[in-house]
Scaffold this motif. Sequence first.
Motif, PDB file in Angstrom:
ATOM      1  N   MET A   1       0.839  -1.191   0.000  1.00 27.06           N
ATOM      2  CA  MET A   1       0.000   0.000   0.000  1.00 27.06           C
ATOM      3  C   MET A   1       0.879   1.248   0.000  1.00 27.06           C
ATOM      4  O   MET A   1       1.865   1.318   0.730  1.00 27.06           O
ATOM      5  N   ILE A   2       0.497   2.212  -0.823  1.00 24.30           N
ATOM      6  CA  ILE A   2       1.223   3.474  -0.887  1.00 24.30           C
ATOM      7  C   ILE A   2       0.255   4.625  -0.614  1.00 24.30           C
ATOM      8  O   ILE A   2      -0.836   4.680  -1.180  1.00 24.30           O
ATOM      9  N   LYS A   3       0.674   5.512   0.287  1.00 24.72           N
ATOM     10  CA  LYS A   3      -0.099   6.709   0.583  1.00 24.72           C
ATOM     11  C   LYS A   3       0.719   7.939   0.222  1.00 24.72           C
ATOM     12  O   LYS A   3       1.945   7.938   0.357  1.00 24.72           O
ATOM     13  N   VAL A   4       0.033   8.988  -0.224  1.00 22.90           N
ATOM     14  CA  VAL A   4       0.658  10.293  -0.402  1.00 22.90           C
ATOM     15  C   VAL A   4      -0.083  11.271   0.499  1.00 22.90           C
ATOM     16  O   VAL A   4      -1.298  11.458   0.348  1.00 22.90           O
ATOM     17  N   ASN A   5       0.632  11.861   1.448  1.00 18.95           N
ATOM     18  CA  ASN A   5       0.001  12.749   2.444  1.00 18.95           C
ATOM     19  C   ASN A   5      -1.261  12.112   3.023  1.00 18.95           C
ATOM     20  O   ASN A   5      -2.326  12.727   3.086  1.00 18.95           O
ATOM     21  N   ASP A   6      -1.126  10.841   3.406  1.00 18.39           N
ATOM     22  CA  ASP A   6      -2.183  10.042   4.057  1.00 18.39           C
ATOM     23  C   ASP A   6      -3.317   9.615   3.133  1.00 18.39           C
ATOM     24  O   ASP A   6      -4.297   9.015   3.592  1.00 18.39           O
ATOM     25  N   GLU A   7      -3.223   9.892   1.857  1.00 21.33           N
ATOM     26  CA  GLU A   7      -4.245   9.428   0.908  1.00 21.33           C
ATOM     27  C   GLU A   7      -3.766   8.152   0.216  1.00 21.33           C
ATOM     28  O   GLU A   7      -2.684   8.125  -0.375  1.00 21.33           O
ATOM     29  N   VAL A   8      -4.565   7.099   0.308  1.00 18.89           N
ATOM     30  CA  VAL A   8      -4.196   5.820  -0.294  1.00 18.89           C
ATOM     31  C   VAL A   8      -4.278   5.909  -1.818  1.00 18.89           C
ATOM     32  O   VAL A   8      -5.272   6.400  -2.373  1.00 18.89           O
ATOM     33  N   ILE A   9      -3.234   5.452  -2.481  1.00 22.73           N
ATOM     34  CA  ILE A   9      -3.209   5.437  -3.939  1.00 22.73           C
ATOM     35  C   ILE A   9      -3.978   4.219  -4.443  1.00 22.73           C
ATOM     36  O   ILE A   9      -3.683   3.076  -4.054  1.00 22.73           O
ATOM     37  N   ARG A  10      -4.969   4.458  -5.289  1.00 23.89           N
ATOM     38  CA  ARG A  10      -5.722   3.356  -5.880  1.00 23.89           C
ATOM     39  C   ARG A  10      -4.956   2.813  -7.079  1.00 23.89           C
ATOM     40  O   ARG A  10      -4.667   3.557  -8.031  1.00 23.89           O
TER      41      ARG A  10
ATOM     42  N   ASP B   1       4.177   7.254   2.078  1.00 24.34           N
ATOM     43  CA  ASP B   1       4.270   6.162   3.047  1.00 24.34           C
ATOM     44  C   ASP B   1       4.063   4.857   2.279  1.00 24.34           C
ATOM     45  O   ASP B   1       2.972   4.599   1.766  1.00 24.34           O
ATOM     46  N   TRP B   2       5.121   4.042   2.190  1.00 24.43           N
ATOM     47  CA  TRP B   2       5.049   2.776   1.449  1.00 24.43           C
ATOM     48  C   TRP B   2       5.025   1.625   2.444  1.00 24.43           C
ATOM     49  O   TRP B   2       6.032   1.319   3.076  1.00 24.43           O
ATOM     50  N   ARG B   3       3.875   0.975   2.582  1.00 17.50           N
ATOM     51  CA  ARG B   3       3.745  -0.244   3.378  1.00 17.50           C
ATOM     52  C   ARG B   3       3.826  -1.422   2.408  1.00 17.50           C
ATOM     53  O   ARG B   3       2.846  -1.778   1.764  1.00 17.50           O
ATOM     54  N   TYR B   4       4.990  -2.009   2.320  1.00 21.53           N
ATOM     55  CA  TYR B   4       5.257  -3.016   1.293  1.00 21.53           C
ATOM     56  C   TYR B   4       4.316  -4.213   1.398  1.00 21.53           C
ATOM     57  O   TYR B   4       4.162  -4.815   2.457  1.00 21.53           O
ATOM     58  N   GLU B   5       3.704  -4.553   0.254  1.00 18.25           N
ATOM     59  CA  GLU B   5       2.870  -5.739   0.170  1.00 18.25           C
ATOM     60  C   GLU B   5       3.271  -6.614  -1.016  1.00 18.25           C
ATOM     61  O   GLU B   5       3.212  -7.839  -0.928  1.00 18.25           O
ATOM     62  N   LYS B   6       3.664  -5.976  -2.130  1.00 21.83           N
ATOM     63  CA  LYS B   6       4.063  -6.749  -3.297  1.00 21.83           C
ATOM     64  C   LYS B   6       5.022  -5.933  -4.148  1.00 21.83           C
ATOM     65  O   LYS B   6       5.072  -4.697  -4.057  1.00 21.83           O
ATOM     66  N   GLU B   7       5.787  -6.636  -4.993  1.00 19.19           N
ATOM     67  CA  GLU B   7       6.874  -5.997  -5.722  1.00 19.19           C
ATOM     68  C   GLU B   7       6.377  -4.989  -6.760  1.00 19.19           C
ATOM     69  O   GLU B   7       7.074  -4.035  -7.092  1.00 19.19           O
ATOM     70  N   GLU B   8       5.155  -5.162  -7.254  1.00 20.63           N
ATOM     71  CA  GLU B   8       4.595  -4.232  -8.227  1.00 20.63           C
ATOM     72  C   GLU B   8       4.579  -2.804  -7.694  1.00 20.63           C
ATOM     73  O   GLU B   8       4.642  -1.832  -8.461  1.00 20.63           O
ATOM     74  N   GLU B   9       4.538  -2.678  -6.381  1.00 19.99           N
ATOM     75  CA  GLU B   9       4.447  -1.348  -5.779  1.00 19.99           C
ATOM     76  C   GLU B   9       5.682  -0.497  -6.048  1.00 19.99           C
ATOM     77  O   GLU B   9       5.612   0.733  -5.982  1.00 19.99           O
ATOM     78  N   LEU B  10       6.798  -1.130  -6.381  1.00 17.47           N
ATOM     79  CA  LEU B  10       7.989  -0.334  -6.713  1.00 17.47           C
ATOM     80  C   LEU B  10       7.738   0.493  -7.962  1.00 17.47           C
ATOM     81  O   LEU B  10       8.102   1.677  -8.014  1.00 17.47           O
ATOM     82  N   SER B  11       7.117  -0.097  -8.962  1.00 18.64           N
ATOM     83  CA  SER B  11       6.814   0.678 -10.167  1.00 18.64           C
ATOM     84  C   SER B  11       5.772   1.757  -9.860  1.00 18.64           C
ATOM     85  O   SER B  11       5.849   2.876 -10.383  1.00 18.64           O
ATOM     86  N   THR B  12       4.818   1.456  -8.977  1.00 14.64           N
ATOM     87  CA  THR B  12       3.854   2.477  -8.547  1.00 14.64           C
ATOM     88  C   THR B  12       4.579   3.637  -7.887  1.00 14.64           C
ATOM     89  O   THR B  12       4.283   4.809  -8.148  1.00 14.64           O
ATOM     90  N   LEU B  13       5.538   3.319  -7.042  1.00 14.85           N
ATOM     91  CA  LEU B  13       6.316   4.352  -6.359  1.00 14.85           C
ATOM     92  C   LEU B  13       7.042   5.235  -7.371  1.00 14.85           C
ATOM     93  O   LEU B  13       7.071   6.466  -7.225  1.00 14.85           O
ATOM     94  N   ILE B  14       7.608   4.627  -8.380  1.00 18.53           N
ATOM     95  CA  ILE B  14       8.310   5.389  -9.418  1.00 18.53           C
ATOM     96  C   ILE B  14       7.354   6.345 -10.119  1.00 18.53           C
ATOM     97  O   ILE B  14       7.628   7.544 -10.257  1.00 18.53           O
TER      98      ILE B  14
END
Length: 274
Positions: A1-10, A36-49
């Motif tokens: 899960m990734i949040k930006v300023n406490d908003e969850v990214i869909r 805020d990156w709460r790691y759950e799966k590797e795909e989230e790295l590309s989301t972070l980018i």
Amino acid sequence: MIKVNDEVIRIEHFPDGTQKLSIESIWNASGSYGIDWRYEKEEELSTLIFITRHLRNIPYTKSVELKMNYLPNARMDRIHEKQEVFILKSFADVINWLDFDLVKILDVHSNVGAALINNAVIETPKIYIDEVIKKIEKDSPGFVLYFPDEGAAKRYSDMFPEYKYCYGEKKRDWDTGKILGLDIKLNGIDLSGKTVLMIDDIIAYGGSLYHSADTLKANGAGKIYAFATHTENSILDREKGTLIRSLENDTVERLFTTDSLFTGRHEKITVMEV
């Protein structure tokens, strides 16, 4: 899960499997953004980018900070064979390329991870371990700390100079990585009837703590508790899991961990919010 300023990214997907991302309330008048990156799966790295580059392209962005309590790929902090890929180094290269103004990480597995990431602030798990100690020490005279190896002993023992500690020396099959057992360096401690808190940073199936608990019991220890900063959901796997056996047969009274990685539920696992 990734949040930006406490908003969850869909994270949605187009039919071809590529990501479709949106942030409802992206504008921040201060120009400061916290991810805020709460790691759950590797795909989230590309989301972070994608998200970080998007923020950097917004006019008047002043700073972008990253909080990732668990450092993905932290275990792959060295290579033993030339054909192995030094994944942690490549991961750190990506994080550094994103040029965060600050990167907060909780309890990194080794100094290598901390050294590879620019602008990193490493937070210790002391406040969480203190909370655990308060819960169990009041009914546990002769309290002792235990670490599964010498490296962990060096890293954590200085945080708690008031407590005696001992540590393990693992016997491992280096071809398979399987732990065959361990010996305990007692540091002159008589474990008879003592309450022991085992402390580690990351556990998957819990093999180190499973063998540790059995050896501690063989040395006369009384109640045994466990703390791990980062606990993978695989701890609940009853086929591969080992520590789960110690919990369910009462060799280990309870496992305490944070929510940095663990999202499961078990009656003998207490999860503390980071």
